[in-house]
Design a protein around this motif. Structure first.
Motif, PDB file in Angstrom:
ATOM      1  N   MET A 258      26.111  41.499  50.662  1.00  0.00           N
ATOM      2  CA  MET A 258      25.063  40.725  51.342  1.00  0.00           C
ATOM      3  C   MET A 258      24.801  39.402  50.624  1.00  0.00           C
ATOM      4  O   MET A 258      24.746  38.354  51.244  1.00  0.00           O
ATOM      5  N   SER A 307      30.117  48.561  48.429  1.00  0.00           N
ATOM      6  CA  SER A 307      29.157  48.058  49.411  1.00  0.00           C
ATOM      7  C   SER A 307      27.809  47.819  48.747  1.00  0.00           C
ATOM      8  O   SER A 307      27.405  48.567  47.846  1.00  0.00           O
ATOM      9  N   LYS A 310      21.630  48.483  52.062  1.00  0.00           N
ATOM     10  CA  LYS A 310      20.543  47.937  52.883  1.00  0.00           C
ATOM     11  C   LYS A 310      19.923  49.080  53.664  1.00  0.00           C
ATOM     12  O   LYS A 310      20.617  49.783  54.403  1.00  0.00           O
ATOM     13  N   VAL A 315      26.753  48.315  54.182  1.00  0.00           N
ATOM     14  CA  VAL A 315      26.598  47.075  54.943  1.00  0.00           C
ATOM     15  C   VAL A 315      27.955  46.672  55.532  1.00  0.00           C
ATOM     16  O   VAL A 315      29.011  47.203  55.175  1.00  0.00           O
TER      17      VAL A 315
END
Length: 408
Positions: A258, A307, A310, A315
């Motif tokens: 992210m 990853s 979230k 994600v």
């Protein structure tokens, strides 16, 4: 029993000719616990014996030397088969200072309640004058635990390497040139079982001792090596060398991120893989073709999937990739999960579940403890944001994962 090794150096260990339970194995040929007494102006003991024989060991030692005259007790490695008799010896050798690495000293204090004893902390290359002989110390971490060191007697040209160069064979001959039977294969098996999981550290150890003039290797188990000593060093060199095999091994790193933290972790994992000779292939799923990634995984020996987290989940399209992996032949392939997090970090647990369901050999802390004797929390790799300490752990984890691929 006291047996002379060289001038003022004596074996004062224990020959254990039982079928010995050891690391969930049975030592069919038994073993020895080799302890050494240096009768210099400042009498010194190097390593002790298994905790089961502590009283017998100290009683016998007291027949040969006034224990109160012992100046130093060197502990190369804190496992109970080497340091187990230390509390009994220290209780009667009240003036002795205990020589160990920093980590070793902390472990010994806590294990044996020795907080009130005087310790001499040594580091790489440090020397200690014991009156007529000079000992030099070299830290050899993870051979096979973190605190381990080796001791070298300069005047004797003798290396006391604890578990390194050991062999599990009970014997009364003491020296390898007097061996009554075959022992070379046992020497190699010992290496494979105890040292092979820590191959990079074997390489580091060999570099540290490469400039020493070694005529005797006096380990903590089995024969003292005084014939063809360099052959045994060469065997360790050969067994710990990968030759061209590393270049044929492939690991794919795939991630979705992210804010870029997981990307940094992936980069450090790649650096760790390169350190052990594996060229990684790195894919950011945000801008990679899924079919191309799957094709790369199919020809790889290992895969690292990462990853960010979230809302307690993975994600990007990491889950799409993991679902597709169920159709990939995962037999013989290693896999592990990694990722960054802020306030939670559940993403890696979902990755692990998918990898297990797909039939990969998933590298976890449990796997590393049971199979490789590594107790550092390498995988699943869960790092808060991407601080420097966490990224250093990631690089080390890359090396650890690479070693699993290389040595299977």
């Amino acid at each position: 029993m006291m047996n002379k090794i060289t001038d003022n150096v004596f074996w004062v260990g224990k020959n254990d000719d039982r079928k010995v339970p050891f690391h969930r194995l049975i030592l069919e040929r038994g073993t020895t616990y080799n302890s050494y007494l240096l009768t210099t102006e400042k009498p010194t003991v190097i390593d002790t014996v298994d905790i089961a024989f502590a009283k017998e060991y100290v009683d016998r030692l007291s027949e040969h030397i006034d224990l109160n005259t012992i100046e130093y007790i060197v502990i190369n490695h804190v496992e109970p088969d080497h340091a187990g008799a230390l509390p009994a010896l220290a209780a009667r050798a009240k003036n002795a200072k205990i020589v160990a690495t920093q980590i070793g000293s902390e472990l010994l204090k806590d294990m044996f309640k020795l907080h009130n004893r005087e310790f001499v902390i040594v580091h790489d290359g440090d020397k200690l004058d014991i009156g007529g002989k000079t000992l030099q110390f070299f830290e050899t971490p993870y051979l096979h635990t973190e605190e381990t060191m080796v001791t070298y007697s300069i005047e004797d040209k003798a290396l006391f390497p604890c578990d390194i160069f050991s062999t599990h064979i009970a014997n009364t001959e003491l020296f390898n040139d007097l061996a009554q039977g075959e022992y070379i294969e046992d020497f190699k098996v010992y290496y494979q079982l105890i040292m092979a999981p820590h191959r990079p550290y074997v390489r580091d150890m060999l570099k540290k001792i490469s400039n020493l003039e070694i005529e005797i290797i006096a380990p903590s188990h089995g024969y003292i090596l005084r014939e063809n000593v360099n052959d045994f060093i060469r065997m360790y060199d050969e067994m710990s060398s990968l030759g061209d095999s590393a270049s044929s091994k492939k690991v794919t790193i795939v991630f979705s991120t992210m804010t870029g933290n997981t990307s940094k972790i992936a980069g450090k994992l790649a650096e760790g893989l390169k350190e052990v000779g594996i060229e990684p292939y790195v894919f950011n799923l945000k801008n990679s073709n899924l079919d191309e990634v799957l094709d790369r995984i199919k020809i790889s020996d290992g895969v690292l999937i990462g990853s960010s987290t979230k809302y307690g989940d993975m994600v990007g399209n990491v889950e799409e990739l993991l679902q597709a992996l169920k159709d990939v032949d995962a037999s013989g392939k290693f896999a592990a999960a990694f990722g960054s997090f802020g306030w939670s970090g559940e993403g890696i647990t979902h990755i692990e579940n998918y990898l297990n369901d797909s039939g990969f050999t998933v590298v976890t802390q449990k796997y590393l403890i049971l199979n490789r004797g590594i107790d550092s929390p390498a995988f699943p790799l869960r790092i808060k944001f991407s601080n420097e300490a966490g990224l250093n752990i990631a690089q080390e984890a890359g090396k650890i994962f690479g070693e699993q691929v290389l040595t299977h």
